[in-house]
Design a protein around this motif. Structure first.
Motif, PDB file in Angstrom:
ATOM      1  N   UNK A 259      -1.166   3.371  -2.270  1.00 13.42           N
ATOM      2  CA  UNK A 259      -0.624   4.471  -1.511  1.00 13.42           C
ATOM      3  C   UNK A 259       0.851   4.385  -1.783  1.00 13.42           C
ATOM      4  N   UNK A 260       1.426   5.620  -1.950  1.00 10.19           N
ATOM      5  CA  UNK A 260       2.846   5.494  -2.242  1.00 10.19           C
ATOM      6  C   UNK A 260       3.258   5.496  -3.520  1.00 10.19           C
ATOM      7  N   UNK A 261       4.353   5.516  -3.905  1.00 12.66           N
ATOM      8  CA  UNK A 261       5.054   5.528  -5.225  1.00 12.66           C
ATOM      9  C   UNK A 261       6.300   4.851  -5.572  1.00 12.66           C
ATOM     10  N   UNK A 262       6.434   4.326  -6.611  1.00 18.31           N
ATOM     11  CA  UNK A 262       7.622   3.399  -6.935  1.00 18.31           C
ATOM     12  C   UNK A 262       7.550   2.185  -6.312  1.00 18.31           C
ATOM     13  N   UNK A 263       8.821   1.748  -5.819  1.00 17.17           N
ATOM     14  CA  UNK A 263       8.759   0.415  -5.168  1.00 17.17           C
ATOM     15  C   UNK A 263       8.290   0.381  -3.830  1.00 17.17           C
ATOM     16  N   UNK A 264       7.859   1.460  -3.127  1.00 18.75           N
ATOM     17  CA  UNK A 264       7.215   1.309  -1.912  1.00 18.75           C
ATOM     18  C   UNK A 264       5.817   1.660  -1.988  1.00 18.75           C
ATOM     19  N   UNK A 265       5.116   1.389  -3.050  1.00 16.60           N
ATOM     20  CA  UNK A 265       3.784   1.758  -3.191  1.00 16.60           C
ATOM     21  C   UNK A 265       3.087   0.409  -2.675  1.00 16.60           C
ATOM     22  N   UNK A 266       2.027   0.467  -1.997  1.00 14.75           N
ATOM     23  CA  UNK A 266       1.380  -0.499  -1.401  1.00 14.75           C
ATOM     24  C   UNK A 266      -0.218  -0.238  -1.898  1.00 14.75           C
TER      25      UNK A 266
END
Length: 488
Positions: A259-266
């Motif tokens: 879930x999420x994209x880039x550095x904030x993906x989890x």
């Protein structure tokens, strides 16, 4: 002429049978990667070497042949015992720490037998007791194992080990026995029977593996069928994970979706088997930028075999769950992985190649299914939104095809006619709007019988001005007409 043709014939029988069984074991090695079979193959190499040394000793009395034969058989018995322990326990425990002990045992046998007589089947009491203890211990371990309860080959192997141990109790006295040749022949027969018993064990194991593979394929078919009958991502994940953990004989499993994209993906835990709630609460969400996650999302598969390859944080989570074996794979998506799936066990062991192939197929199936279900959910949401918008229009709307069959009507039309909207679809306009109120053939609004706004509508309470709009497919073929009755 040789002094004793009987011993030569016995030794020749054992040597030829050993080499034939060795070829069989080498062929089995291609499909059998179990640790117990590796040790057995090594032991059978030593056993075959010992048999040929004995045969050469009977042909020509060369120094060192008798000692080489004795050491070869001792090494074979040690490796057989290790193989039996692996086969009985069903683990991948390492025996590297015991290598010095085995070397010390062989050195002791060499020291005891180096000045012994160069006579076939002649041993000191110390060596005879050692071989007897090894055989009895191997037979006892195999007989009490779980494998012996379901495998005739394991029972045969255990019985031969026990019989061989009992038969060799008085080996130093064989030379003075009038049945010396019979005792030697029976001892060699038991040695060959050990190899035959292991052939039975391997064949039974292959049959069991085939049955398990058929069961896995059946489960895969059921999963494929189940995935086409649901539009819930959560339901699909729960079904696939529970079936997968059960079919692999594992104890734990977890699916994490990205879930999420880039550095904030989890990576968020969406389904699990075997993990307690406190563990799931602590590690419900993990950053997709962690080294282990990046490795899994970029590679095909990650195993918990070499602990040095895992970063400390990931290794800590694995140890908290008590896992000894773990396989982690990505869930492939159209452009990038959708998440990861991990299957592990608290028992020390290793997944077989066919199990890993099955796991990869399931991961691919789950990834494809998640994409399809997600697409279905999007289509369903768009369709539901369109239906809500269509039903929220305050003017009655009627849609029919070229033959006059109703395709769609909104909630306002159902209200004015006092009928359920779902009951109207598929019926003809003449059933919905009785002809006796106004004479028409197919549709009163298409034919101008009603909907002009000058007179009260024959079927709807009030004055309505109908707008008629035809609709067609991309090729221009007319499919039907949309009537919007504007109340005036």
């Amino acid at each position: 002429m040789l002094a004793n043709q009987g011993l030569l014939g016995i030794a020749f029988f054992e040597a030829t049978a050993s080499i034939i069984l060795l070829v069989l074991f080498l062929l089995f090695r291609r499909d059998n990667h179990s640790s117990y079979f590796r040790f057995w193959l090594g032991g059978w190499w030593c056993f075959t070497f010992s048999s040929f040394c004995e045969l050469a000793l009977l042909i020509r009395q060369l120094p060192g042949l008798n000692l080489a034969s004795i050491l070869g058989k001792a090494a074979a018995l040690i490796l057989f015992l290790i193989s039996v322990v692996h086969c009985s326990v069903g683990s991948e425990r390492r025996f590297l720490s015991a290598v010095p002990l085995f070397g010390l045992i062989l050195a002791a046998v060499y020291y005891i037998e180096r000045r012994g007589p160069r006579q076939v089947a002649s041993l000191h009491w110390e060596t005879s007791i050692f071989e007897t203890v090894i055989c009895l211990l191997a037979g006892w371990v195999m007989w009490r194992s779980q494998m012996a309860r379901r495998s005739h080959g394991a029972q045969l192997l255990a019985g031969i080990f026990l019989l061989s141990g009992l038969h060799g109790l008085d080996r130093p006295l064989w030379l003075a026995n009038p049945l010396f040749l019979l005792r030697v022949a029976f001892d060699h027969f038991l040695g060959v029977a050990l190899g035959i018993a292991m052939v039975v064990v391997v064949l039974e194991s292959a049959r069991t593996r085939g049955e398990e593979l058929n069961d896995k394929m059946r489960r895969l078919t059921l999963l494929t069928a189940a995935s086409t009958q649901t539009l819930s991502i959560q339901e699909v994940i729960n079904q696939v994970l529970s079936h997968l953990v059960k079919s692999l004989g594992a104890t734990h499993g977890i699916v994490r979706l990205k879930e999420g994209e880039g550095s904030s993906a989890q990576l968020v835990a969406r389904a699990s088997v075997g993990f307690d709630q406190s563990y799931l609460t602590r590690y419900a969400k993990l950053s997709a930028t962690q080294p282990w996650a990046q490795h899994v999302l970029k590679e095909e598969c990650q195993f918990l075999e070499s602990r040095e390859e895992w970063d400390p944080a990931a290794l800590k989570r694995v140890e908290e769950a008590g896992l000894k074996t773990l396989v982690t794979l990505p869930l492939p998506g159209k452009k990038e992985p959708l998440g990861v799936i991990a299957v592990g066990s608290t028992r020390l062991g290793r997944f077989q190649p066919d199990e890993l192939s099955y796991l990869v197929n399931i991961a691919n199936l789950l990834g494809l299914t998640l994409q399809n279900v997600n697409l279905f959910e999007q289509v369903t949401a768009v369709q539901r939104q369109w239906e809500y918008t269509f039903d929220s229009i305050g003017d009655p709307i009627l849609v029919h095809d070229r033959a006059g069959r109703i395709l769609r009507s909104n909630h306002r039309l159902s209200q004015l006619l006092g009928r359920q909207g779902s009951a109207l679809v598929g019926r003809s306009v003449t059933e919905l709007l009785p002809v006796q109120n106004a004479g028409y053939k197919s549709c009163p609004y298409c034919e101008g019988i009603a909907g002009e706004g000058d007179d009260p509508d024959p079927w709807l309470p009030g004055y309505f001005l109908a707008s008629n709009s035809t609709f067609a497919d991309p090729s221009g073929l007319q499919l039907g007409t949309v009537h919007v009755n504007d109340w005036i």
